[in-house]
Design a protein around this motif. Structure first.
Motif, short mmCIF file in Angstrom:
data_model
loop_
_atom_site.label_atom_id
_atom_site.label_comp_id
_atom_site.label_asym_id
_atom_site.label_seq_id
_atom_site.Cartn_x
_atom_site.Cartn_y
_atom_site.Cartn_z
N ASN A 47 106.22 56.48 24.89
CA ASN A 47 106.39 55.34 23.97
C ASN A 47 107.56 55.52 23.01
N GLY A 48 108.32 56.62 23.17
CA GLY A 48 109.52 56.82 22.37
C GLY A 48 109.30 57.44 21.01
N ARG A 49 108.07 57.82 20.71
CA ARG A 49 107.79 58.35 19.38
C ARG A 49 108.45 59.71 19.15
N LEU A 50 108.46 60.58 20.16
CA LEU A 50 109.10 61.88 20.01
C LEU A 50 110.60 61.71 19.76
N ALA A 51 111.21 60.79 20.48
CA ALA A 51 112.65 60.54 20.30
C ALA A 51 112.94 60.01 18.89
N SER A 52 112.07 59.16 18.37
CA SER A 52 112.30 58.62 17.02
C SER A 52 112.17 59.70 15.96
N ILE A 53 111.28 60.67 16.17
CA ILE A 53 111.15 61.78 15.24
C ILE A 53 112.42 62.63 15.24
N ILE A 54 112.96 62.85 16.43
CA ILE A 54 114.23 63.61 16.51
C ILE A 54 115.32 62.91 15.74
N ARG A 55 115.47 61.60 15.93
CA ARG A 55 116.52 60.84 15.24
C ARG A 55 116.36 60.93 13.74
N ALA A 56 115.12 60.96 13.27
CA ALA A 56 114.87 61.00 11.83
C ALA A 56 115.29 62.32 11.20
N HIS A 57 115.41 63.38 12.01
CA HIS A 57 115.76 64.69 11.47
C HIS A 57 117.21 65.10 11.76
#
Length: 241
Positions: free
Chosen positions: A230-240
């Motif tokens: 669902n892309g949640r892991l990728a969004s966490i990476i972008r946030a950091h």
């Protein structure tokens, strides 16, 4: 109309088990690498990219997450010592022999950086050179099993860049995430680094101790697969980043 009970309701409704045992059964102890952006401490809290991913996974499965952090060499030993239930570490044959691969968290590239005045731009050019490398880290056979390279242990890439600036090593290898963070925070005035070269890739993943119940491992695997899809892991990476 049928009544649907949550996992919490079912656990609390089980009279045969004391609440203390239930709480222990629902706790997952995980150790992460104590280096930005993967994780860092603020007071009593452990924050960062990997803690955020693990918290999301735990929330999906209704688990109580107990995080600890340490330098990478200690993280590598935690499964052997049975100090935790799982660790976040680089995939490789060393971890595969110690625990059970649950699921990758994100891919990484292995980058080698040198000084602009003495650039090193290939694995072959590392022959006879001093390479700063995190204690316990396994990147790939071309790096770790190279008998022509003199390995110099470092705690993290920030230390490696300082050693490189002082010419105590000829190059430093690290992941793309860590090297980018280290270069931003190095504050080495006047030091010019050569563009890093790509020495291969791998992934950070969750590894469980072999004794962890198979049912729990499958739950963790399914939760991480869902967060990846669902892309949640990728969004966490972008946030950091």
């Amino acid at each position: 109309m049928p009544v649907r009970l949550s996992r919490r309701d079912l656990l609390l409704a089980a009279p045969a088990l004391p609440l203390r045992a239930l709480a222990q059964a629902e706790e997952l102890r995980v150790m992460v690498n104590d280096v930005r952006p993967y994780s860092h401490r603020e007071g009593q809290q452990i924050l960062g990219m990997h803690p955020d991913m693990l918290q999301e996974m735990a929330q999906l499965e209704g688990l109580r997450l107990r995080l600890s952090s340490a330098p990478y060499a200690r993280v590598k030993r935690a499964l052997l010592d049975e100090a935790v239930d799982a660790v976040v570490a680089l995939t490789g044959p060393d971890l595969d022999s110690q625990g059970t691969l649950v699921h990758p968290l994100h891919p990484v590239r292995y980058l080698v950086i040198s000084l602009q005045a003495r650039p090193i731009q290939s694995l072959a050019a590392l022959r006879g050179k001093r390479l700063g490398m995190a204690r316990g880290a396994y990147y790939n056979a071309a790096i770790n099993d190279n008998p022509e390279v003199q390995f110099v242990p470092i705690t993290e890439p920030f230390q490696g860049l300082r050693m490189l600036a002082l010419e105590r090593v000829d190059a430093v290898v690290s992941t793309d995430f860590l090297l980018a963070q280290a270069l931003r925070q190095a504050r080495l005035e006047g030091v010019q680094f050569a563009p890093p070269f790509d020495a291969g890739g791998g992934a950070y993943a969750l590894y469980a101790r072999p004794q962890l119940p198979r049912e729990l491992i499958e739950r963790l695997r399914a939760a991480l697969a869902r967060l990846q899809a669902n892309g949640r892991l990728a969004s966490i990476i972008r946030a950091h980043l």
